[in-house]
Write a protein that holds these residues in place. Structure first.
Motif, PDB file in Angstrom:
ATOM      1  N   GLY A 288       0.781  -1.230   0.000  1.00 37.41           N
ATOM      2  CA  GLY A 288       0.000   0.000   0.000  1.00 37.41           C
ATOM      3  C   GLY A 288       0.806   1.270   0.000  1.00 37.41           C
ATOM      4  O   GLY A 288       0.234   2.367   0.116  1.00 37.41           O
ATOM      5  N   LEU A 289       2.129   1.191  -0.150  1.00 36.28           N
ATOM      6  CA  LEU A 289       2.957   2.391  -0.193  1.00 36.28           C
ATOM      7  C   LEU A 289       2.956   2.991  -1.598  1.00 36.28           C
ATOM      8  O   LEU A 289       2.338   2.452  -2.511  1.00 36.28           O
ATOM      9  CB  LEU A 289       4.385   2.067   0.245  1.00 36.28           C
ATOM     10  N   ALA A 290       3.647   4.107  -1.775  1.00 36.30           N
ATOM     11  CA  ALA A 290       3.756   4.732  -3.097  1.00 36.30           C
ATOM     12  C   ALA A 290       4.365   3.722  -4.077  1.00 36.30           C
ATOM     13  O   ALA A 290       5.350   3.059  -3.748  1.00 36.30           O
ATOM     14  CB  ALA A 290       4.629   5.977  -3.012  1.00 36.30           C
ATOM     15  N   PRO A 291       3.780   3.592  -5.262  1.00 34.24           N
ATOM     16  CA  PRO A 291       4.294   2.599  -6.212  1.00 34.24           C
ATOM     17  C   PRO A 291       5.602   3.038  -6.870  1.00 34.24           C
ATOM     18  O   PRO A 291       5.900   4.234  -6.971  1.00 34.24           O
ATOM     19  CB  PRO A 291       3.166   2.508  -7.247  1.00 34.24           C
ATOM     20  N   ASP A 292       6.372   2.038  -7.290  1.00 34.29           N
ATOM     21  CA  ASP A 292       7.615   2.276  -8.037  1.00 34.29           C
ATOM     22  C   ASP A 292       8.502   3.303  -7.335  1.00 34.29           C
ATOM     23  O   ASP A 292       8.977   4.279  -7.931  1.00 34.29           O
ATOM     24  CB  ASP A 292       7.298   2.745  -9.462  1.00 34.29           C
ATOM     25  N   HIS A 293       8.716   3.062  -6.056  1.00 37.98           N
ATOM     26  CA  HIS A 293       9.460   4.017  -5.229  1.00 37.98           C
ATOM     27  C   HIS A 293      10.588   3.302  -4.502  1.00 37.98           C
ATOM     28  O   HIS A 293      10.486   2.110  -4.180  1.00 37.98           O
ATOM     29  CB  HIS A 293       8.518   4.671  -4.213  1.00 37.98           C
ATOM     30  N   GLU A 294      11.645   4.054  -4.197  1.00 37.75           N
ATOM     31  CA  GLU A 294      12.788   3.517  -3.460  1.00 37.75           C
ATOM     32  C   GLU A 294      12.914   4.245  -2.129  1.00 37.75           C
ATOM     33  O   GLU A 294      13.099   5.467  -2.088  1.00 37.75           O
ATOM     34  CB  GLU A 294      14.062   3.680  -4.282  1.00 37.75           C
ATOM     35  N   PHE A 295      12.794   3.477  -1.032  1.00 33.94           N
ATOM     36  CA  PHE A 295      12.882   4.036   0.321  1.00 33.94           C
ATOM     37  C   PHE A 295      14.154   3.535   1.005  1.00 33.94           C
ATOM     38  O   PHE A 295      14.259   2.343   1.310  1.00 33.94           O
ATOM     39  CB  PHE A 295      11.688   3.591   1.183  1.00 33.94           C
ATOM     40  N   PRO A 296      15.121   4.389   1.297  1.00 32.77           N
ATOM     41  CA  PRO A 296      16.198   3.961   2.185  1.00 32.77           C
ATOM     42  C   PRO A 296      15.635   3.790   3.602  1.00 32.77           C
ATOM     43  O   PRO A 296      14.802   4.590   4.045  1.00 32.77           O
ATOM     44  CB  PRO A 296      17.198   5.123   2.128  1.00 32.77           C
ATOM     45  N   ALA A 297      16.075   2.763   4.303  1.00 27.23           N
ATOM     46  CA  ALA A 297      15.582   2.517   5.660  1.00 27.23           C
ATOM     47  C   ALA A 297      16.762   2.207   6.573  1.00 27.23           C
ATOM     48  O   ALA A 297      17.733   1.555   6.160  1.00 27.23           O
ATOM     49  CB  ALA A 297      14.588   1.368   5.671  1.00 27.23           C
ATOM     50  N   HIS A 298      16.676   2.706   7.805  1.00 24.88           N
ATOM     51  CA  HIS A 298      17.777   2.535   8.759  1.00 24.88           C
ATOM     52  C   HIS A 298      17.218   2.266  10.155  1.00 24.88           C
ATOM     53  O   HIS A 298      16.140   2.749  10.514  1.00 24.88           O
ATOM     54  CB  HIS A 298      18.646   3.798   8.833  1.00 24.88           C
ATOM     55  N   LEU A 299      17.985   1.540  10.941  1.00 26.04           N
ATOM     56  CA  LEU A 299      17.705   1.380  12.358  1.00 26.04           C
ATOM     57  C   LEU A 299      18.094   2.677  13.064  1.00 26.04           C
ATOM     58  O   LEU A 299      19.182   3.229  12.813  1.00 26.04           O
ATOM     59  CB  LEU A 299      18.537   0.212  12.893  1.00 26.04           C
ATOM     60  N   HIS A 300      17.188   3.182  13.925  1.00 27.58           N
ATOM     61  CA  HIS A 300      17.428   4.443  14.634  1.00 27.58           C
ATOM     62  C   HIS A 300      17.401   4.221  16.139  1.00 27.58           C
ATOM     63  O   HIS A 300      16.870   3.209  16.626  1.00 27.58           O
ATOM     64  CB  HIS A 300      16.386   5.487  14.245  1.00 27.58           C
ATOM     65  N   THR A 301      17.934   5.198  16.875  1.00 32.58           N
ATOM     66  CA  THR A 301      18.057   5.044  18.326  1.00 32.58           C
ATOM     67  C   THR A 301      16.801   5.426  19.097  1.00 32.58           C
ATOM     68  O   THR A 301      16.528   4.885  20.169  1.00 32.58           O
ATOM     69  CB  THR A 301      19.214   5.910  18.857  1.00 32.58           C
ATOM     70  N   GLY A 302      16.027   6.398  18.590  1.00 25.69           N
ATOM     71  CA  GLY A 302      14.859   6.883  19.322  1.00 25.69           C
ATOM     72  C   GLY A 302      13.585   6.178  18.908  1.00 25.69           C
ATOM     73  O   GLY A 302      13.544   5.458  17.906  1.00 25.69           O
ATOM     74  N   SER A 303      12.536   6.392  19.677  1.00 27.63           N
ATOM     75  CA  SER A 303      11.236   5.839  19.329  1.00 27.63           C
ATOM     76  C   SER A 303      10.500   6.806  18.399  1.00 27.63           C
ATOM     77  O   SER A 303      10.899   7.965  18.246  1.00 27.63           O
ATOM     78  CB  SER A 303      10.406   5.588  20.585  1.00 27.63           C
ATOM     79  N   CYS A 304       9.444   6.340  17.785  1.00 29.05           N
ATOM     80  CA  CYS A 304       8.669   7.175  16.863  1.00 29.05           C
ATOM     81  C   CYS A 304       7.815   8.175  17.640  1.00 29.05           C
ATOM     82  O   CYS A 304       7.327   7.872  18.732  1.00 29.05           O
ATOM     83  CB  CYS A 304       7.764   6.301  15.996  1.00 29.05           C
ATOM     84  N   GLY A 305       7.617   9.343  17.058  1.00 28.84           N
ATOM     85  CA  GLY A 305       6.781  10.349  17.698  1.00 28.84           C
ATOM     86  C   GLY A 305       6.178  11.291  16.678  1.00 28.84           C
ATOM     87  O   GLY A 305       6.391  11.136  15.469  1.00 28.84           O
ATOM     88  N   ALA A 306       5.416  12.260  17.156  1.00 21.95           N
ATOM     89  CA  ALA A 306       4.781  13.221  16.260  1.00 21.95           C
ATOM     90  C   ALA A 306       5.814  14.018  15.476  1.00 21.95           C
ATOM     91  O   ALA A 306       5.614  14.350  14.311  1.00 21.95           O
ATOM     92  CB  ALA A 306       3.874  14.151  17.067  1.00 21.95           C
ATOM     93  N   ASP A 307       6.935  14.323  16.113  1.00 23.19           N
ATOM     94  CA  ASP A 307       8.039  14.998  15.440  1.00 23.19           C
ATOM     95  C   ASP A 307       8.896  13.926  14.770  1.00 23.19           C
ATOM     96  O   ASP A 307       9.398  13.022  15.443  1.00 23.19           O
ATOM     97  CB  ASP A 307       8.865  15.767  16.470  1.00 23.19           C
TER      98      ASP A 307
END
Length: 214
Positions: A111-130
């Motif tokens: 269900g993401l944007a089609p034909d797209h390339e997303f770099p992804a990384h492990l991060h130290t903080g948790s997800c938030g509004a910012d």
């Protein structure tokens, strides 16, 4: 010769032990041994885990729909760019640390944007509004200078990185591995960057975030 009364009572005396044995309560079966803790089960926020004999989590699974950070129930997966990661799109992240000294992370989306390339990384903080709440990239050997740009630290051996490419339907899968295990509690999210084509976004913008418990 026994008396007539004694002769009449003799059969009853002989039957008494048999009757006592017949009415004795049956022995109770020993209670079954409980399953040992840490043999596997479901965690919170859409997580499930398997564990080794010592109770340490070695496989973690997060499965969730992307929602806005403002959702009534704090979401496990947050979209910061609904044009790239629409609300209601789906993500599954599996972190496998069953091999000593190795971590394998697999991400599957739909269900993401089609034909797209997303770099992804492990991060130290948790997800938030910012979007910045997810903090910097998690590094096995932490660069003393932040933000980290030194290639001795900012590389795919010291950081867990992967590149997610979606097909024409917005479905995709990617995997990345490193020769170490994250320090407990220090790798708290997986961030999808805007990538290419990013439209109104910069390629490094944080398009979405998935909460992890490692």
């Amino acid at each position: 010769m026994p008396s007539p009364i004694a002769a009449a009572l003799l059969p009853l005396a002989l039957l008494a032990p048999a009757a006592t044995a017949a009415t004795a309560p049956p022995a109770q079966a020993a209670p079954a041994s409980p399953l040992s803790e840490g043999s596997g089960g479901a965690g919170t926020s859409g997580e499930a885990a398997d564990a080794d004999g010592a109770g340490a989590r070695v496989v973690s699974v997060v499965e969730a729909a992307f929602d806005p950070a403002s959702a009534f129930v704090p979401p496990t997966a947050i979209s910061h760019a609904a044009d790239l990661v629409p609300y209601g799109s789906h993500v599954r992240v599996v972190v496998d640390r069953s091999v000593p000294g190795q971590t394998l992370l697999t991400m599957t989306v739909s269900g993401l944007a089609p034909d797209h390339e997303f770099p992804a990384h492990l991060h130290t903080g948790s997800c938030g509004a910012d979007p910045a709440a997810s903090g910097p990239h998690y590094q096995h050997a932490v660069d003393p200078v932040q933000p980290s740009t030194d290639p001795a630290y900012a590389n795919d051996r010291n950081e867990l990185r992967l590149t997610l490419r979606t097909d024409g339907r917005g479905t995709g899968s990617a995997a990345g591995s490193v020769a170490w295990h994250p320090r407990p509690g220090e790798a708290r999210s997986l961030v999808l960057h805007a990538g290419t084509p990013a439209g109104p976004h910069a390629a490094g913008d944080r398009a979405a975030c998935v909460k992890l418990k490692l």
